[in-house]
Design a protein around this motif. Structure first.
Motif, PDB file in Angstrom:
ATOM      1  N   GLU A 254     -61.222  -1.054  22.240  1.00 19.61           N
ATOM      2  CA  GLU A 254     -60.288  -1.926  21.206  1.00 19.61           C
ATOM      3  C   GLU A 254     -59.348  -0.782  20.459  1.00 19.61           C
ATOM      4  O   GLU A 254     -58.572  -1.123  19.845  1.00 19.61           O
ATOM      5  CB  GLU A 254     -60.855  -2.866  20.331  1.00 19.61           C
ATOM      6  CG  GLU A 254     -61.629  -3.908  21.131  1.00 19.61           C
ATOM      7  CD  GLU A 254     -62.459  -4.915  20.351  1.00 19.61           C
ATOM      8  OE1 GLU A 254     -62.166  -5.151  19.053  1.00 19.61           O
ATOM      9  OE2 GLU A 254     -63.216  -5.749  20.877  1.00 19.61           O
ATOM     10  N   LEU A 255     -60.107   0.224  20.144  1.00 20.18           N
ATOM     11  CA  LEU A 255     -59.411   1.312  19.174  1.00 20.18           C
ATOM     12  C   LEU A 255     -58.994   2.522  20.194  1.00 20.18           C
ATOM     13  O   LEU A 255     -58.375   3.278  19.500  1.00 20.18           O
ATOM     14  CB  LEU A 255     -60.331   1.651  18.222  1.00 20.18           C
ATOM     15  CG  LEU A 255     -60.803   0.500  17.147  1.00 20.18           C
ATOM     16  CD1 LEU A 255     -61.580   0.899  16.179  1.00 20.18           C
ATOM     17  CD2 LEU A 255     -59.464   0.008  16.451  1.00 20.18           C
ATOM     18  N   CYS A 298     -55.029   8.951  12.992  1.00 22.04           N
ATOM     19  CA  CYS A 298     -54.016   8.427  13.548  1.00 22.04           C
ATOM     20  C   CYS A 298     -52.622   9.168  12.724  1.00 22.04           C
ATOM     21  O   CYS A 298     -52.987   9.733  11.961  1.00 22.04           O
ATOM     22  CB  CYS A 298     -53.986   6.932  13.722  1.00 22.04           C
ATOM     23  SG  CYS A 298     -53.902   6.137  11.984  1.00 22.04           S
ATOM     24  N   LEU A 302     -49.165   4.312  12.009  1.00 27.30           N
ATOM     25  CA  LEU A 302     -50.158   3.289  12.304  1.00 27.30           C
ATOM     26  C   LEU A 302     -50.895   3.309  11.166  1.00 27.30           C
ATOM     27  O   LEU A 302     -50.921   3.962  10.574  1.00 27.30           O
ATOM     28  CB  LEU A 302     -51.129   3.867  13.446  1.00 27.30           C
ATOM     29  CG  LEU A 302     -50.485   3.997  14.927  1.00 27.30           C
ATOM     30  CD1 LEU A 302     -51.325   4.658  15.716  1.00 27.30           C
ATOM     31  CD2 LEU A 302     -49.959   2.532  15.240  1.00 27.30           C
ATOM     32  N   LEU A 307     -56.744  -1.426  10.802  1.00 28.14           N
ATOM     33  CA  LEU A 307     -57.319  -1.452  12.279  1.00 28.14           C
ATOM     34  C   LEU A 307     -58.608  -1.402  12.233  1.00 28.14           C
ATOM     35  O   LEU A 307     -59.499  -2.201  12.786  1.00 28.14           O
ATOM     36  CB  LEU A 307     -56.862  -0.271  12.928  1.00 28.14           C
ATOM     37  CG  LEU A 307     -55.254  -0.342  13.566  1.00 28.14           C
ATOM     38  CD1 LEU A 307     -54.885   0.730  14.318  1.00 28.14           C
ATOM     39  CD2 LEU A 307     -55.198  -1.419  14.625  1.00 28.14           C
TER      40      LEU A 307
END
Length: 485
Positions: A254-255, A298, A302, A307
C-alpha cells in the motif's frame, strides 16, 4: 600459514622493507601500539600480527602489498574494526601476518552532483561518506549503527546491509565502481561512474563481499540518491510476529517504495536497551510481544505523515496493531531509533552471547522464529533468546544470552553448540547463515560445509586465479588449503 615466500628474504628484514614502503611512523610493531587494531569493539575477537601498517595513499598500499608478497607474508585488510565475524583479525596463534589498516586513506576524491556519484578512498568512514553526499544535496542511504566508525571499504568488502535494505538494497546495489590493489601489487579500477556498462564480466562484484580475500579495496564510486524532503517514523506495538509480518507485507503493497525501513524488536530485548539508557521511555507498552519501527521517506509533494497515519489507522481497524506512536519531531524519531540501536550495544555490555545473523524467505520468518524459540526452550532453557532485526527483508538476529555468572569459557563452549544447531534450523528453511555480517573466521566451517561441490570448486578457482599463494586474508572466508583436502 600456507604461504610460500617468493624469495628467501629473512623475516627480520620485513620491518625495514615496510618502513621503506610507507614510512617509519606508519609501521607499528610494538604491542601497545598495535593493541587497538587487534581487538574488536565487542571484545569477542583478539588477534596478533607482526606489524600493523597504515598507508596513506594507494601507491603506499601497492608498495606494502609487494613487500609482503616478496616475504611470503599474509595480509589482513582492516577497516573500522566494527565487524562481527572476525574477518579483520589474524588468528592470535599466527604472528607473521601484517594488518593493513586503511584509516589514513580517507579522502573524498570527487562529489558529482550531476552524475549523483561520490568517489572516495576506502578508509573514509560511512558517516563521512553520508556527510559528503548531504553537502551536495543528495544522500548515500546505507545506514548502520556503527556508521561513525565503520569504513566504506569494509562495508563493500562485507557487502553490508543495515536498516535501509528494504528500499535501497545492500551495499552491492549502491556501488557503481571500485578500485582494488591485487595480490601482486597491481591496481585494478572500474571507477567510471557509469550506471550502464555492459562490457563483459562485472568485475567489481567479485570484490564486493569478498572480505579482502581477492585484493585490497582502496577506492569506490558510490551511487547517490535524492535526499528525502520528509521522513516519518512510527513505533508500533503488536501482538505477534505473524501480525508484524502481515503489516510488513501490507506496507509494501500500500505504501510501495516510500517504506524505507521496517524493523522488529522482541520485548525481551528492551532491558538491554535500558543498560545503555536507564531513563529510556518506550512509546508503547513493553507488554506487547513485538515492537515495530516503520519509516517512510518521500519528496516534498507528498504528505508522508497523512499516508503513515492513515495506514496505521487501517492496521488498527484490522486488529493488527495494538498501539502506535508517530514521531512529532526529528528528536523524537531519534529516540525511537535509540531503542533499536541501544539493544545491540546492551548485548555487548552484557558480555559474551550467541550472535546470529540469518535470513529466510519473508513468508518463513514467523515459522523460523517459532522453531528457534522452541529449540532454545527445549535444549537451553537457562539461556535468554533475543529476537530483533530487519524483518522487512527477512533478516533476523536470533541471539541468546547465557545465564548471568556463567564463566565466559563455558559460555563460549556452549555457544558453539547452540550456533551449530541454529544453523541447522536455518538450513531446514533453506535460508542463509549470514544475511549481512559476512563469513569472516567465525562462520567459516559452517559456510564451507554448506556449499555444494560446484560452488566450492568455482569459488576456489576464482581465489586461485587472483591469489594463488593465499596471501590475502588467509583463513577468512576460505579454509586454509590443508583443511580443504
Amino acid at each position: 600459514m600456507v604461504l610460500t615466500a617468493s624469495d628467501t628474504s629473512p623475516i627480520e628484514n620485513l620491518h625495514a622493507d615496510l618502513v621503506r614502503s610507507v614510512g617509519g611512523a606508519a609501521v607499528l610493531v610494538e604491542r601497545e601500539d598495535k593493541a587497538g587494531y587487534l581487538t574488536d569493539w565487542s571484545g569477542d575477537w583478539t588477534g596478533d600480527a607482526f606489524a600493523v601498517v597504515r598507508p596513506s595513499s594507494v601507491a603506499e598500499v601497492q608498495a606494502c602489498v609487494k613487500v609482503c608478497r616478496r616475504h611470503g607474508i599474509g595480509i589482513v585488510p582492516q577497516g573500522g574494526n566494527s565487524g562481527l565475524v572476525g574477518g579483520g583479525f589474524p588468528p592470535s596463534t599466527v604472528q607473521n601476518m601484517v594488518v593493513v589498516s586503511l584509516s589514513r586513506l580517507n579522502a573524498i576524491r570527487r562529489a558529482d552532483t550531476a552524475n549523483a556519484t561520490l568517489d572516495l578512498d576506502a578508509g573514509c568512514t560511512l558517516q563521512k561518506a553520508k556527510d559528503a553526499a548531504d553537502a551536495i544535496g543528495l544522500q548515500f542511504p546505507l545506514a548502520l549503527g556503527a556508521q561513525g566508525s565503520c569504513q566504506i571499504g569494509g562495508n563493500a568488502a562485507t557487502n553490508a546491509g543495515g536498516v535501509n535494505v528494504l528500499r535501497f538494497g545492500m551495499v552491492r546495489d549502491l556501488i557503481l565502481g571500485l578500485e582494488a590493489v591485487l595480490p601482486d601489487g597491481s591496481l585494478w579500477s572500474s571507477m567510471r561512474g557509469l550506471r550502464k556498462d555492459n562490457r563483459g564480466y562485472d568485475m567489481k562484484q567479485l570484490f564486493i563481499g569478498s572480505e579482502g580475500t581477492l585484493g585490497l579495496i582502496t577506492g569506490l564510486c558510490l551511487k547517490l540518491h535524492p535526499k528525502p524532503a520528509k521522513i516519518e517514523t512510527a513505533y508500533v506495538g503488536v501482538g505477534s510476529i505473524e501480525d508484524a509480518m502481515t503489516i510488513s507485507a501490507l506496507a509494501r503493497s500500500e505504501l510501495s517504495e516510500l517504506v524505507t525501513a521496517f524493523e522488529i524488536v522482541g520485548s525481551e530485548c528492551l532491558p538491554l536497551a535500558r543498560l545503555i539508557d536507564e531513563g529510556l521511555t518506550l512509546p508503547v507498552s513493553s507488554a506487547f510481544p513485538f515492537h515495530v519501527l516503520i519509516e517512510l521517506s518521500c519528496g516534498k509533494r507528498l504528505d508522508g505523515r497523512v499516508l503513515l497515519e492513515g495506514f496505521l489507522a487501517d492496521m488498527m481497524a484490522r486488529g493488527l496493531i495494538g498501539d502506535a506512536a508517530v514521531a512529532q519531531s526529528d528528536r523524537q524519531a531519534r529516540s525511537f531509533w535509540a531503542i533499536r540501536e541501544g539493544l545491540v550495544e546492551g548485548q555487548a555490555r552484557r558480555g559474551y552471547h550467541v550472535r546470529s545473523d540469518v535470513s529466510v524467505r519473508l513468508g518463513d520468518v514467523p515459522a523460523f522464529v517459532a522453531a528457534a524459540r522452541a529449540f532454545a526452550a527445549r535444549d537451553w532453557p537457562d539461556w535468554t533468546p533475543q529476537v530483533y532485526g530487519h524483518a522487512g527483508d527477512g533478516n533476523i538476529h536470533f541471539n541468546l544470552l547465557p545465564p548471568l555468572g556463567m564463566h565466559r569459557r563455558d559460555a563460549r563452549e556452549h555457544g558453539q553448540r547452540i550456533t551449530k544447531s541454529l544453523f541447522a534450523i536455518v538450513e531446514d528453511f533453506k535460508g542463509s547463515i549470514s544475511a549481512e555480517h559476512g563469513i569472516g573466521r567465525a562462520r567459516i566451517g559452517a559456510f564451507w560445509q554448506g556449499l555444494g561441490e560446484v560452488e566450492r570448486r568455482t569459488m576456489r578457482a576464482i581465489k586461485d586465479s587472483l591469489d594463488p599463494h593465499d596471501m590475502m586474508n588467509p583463513g577468512c572466508l576460505f579454509p586454509v588449503l590443508e583443511e580443504q583436502k
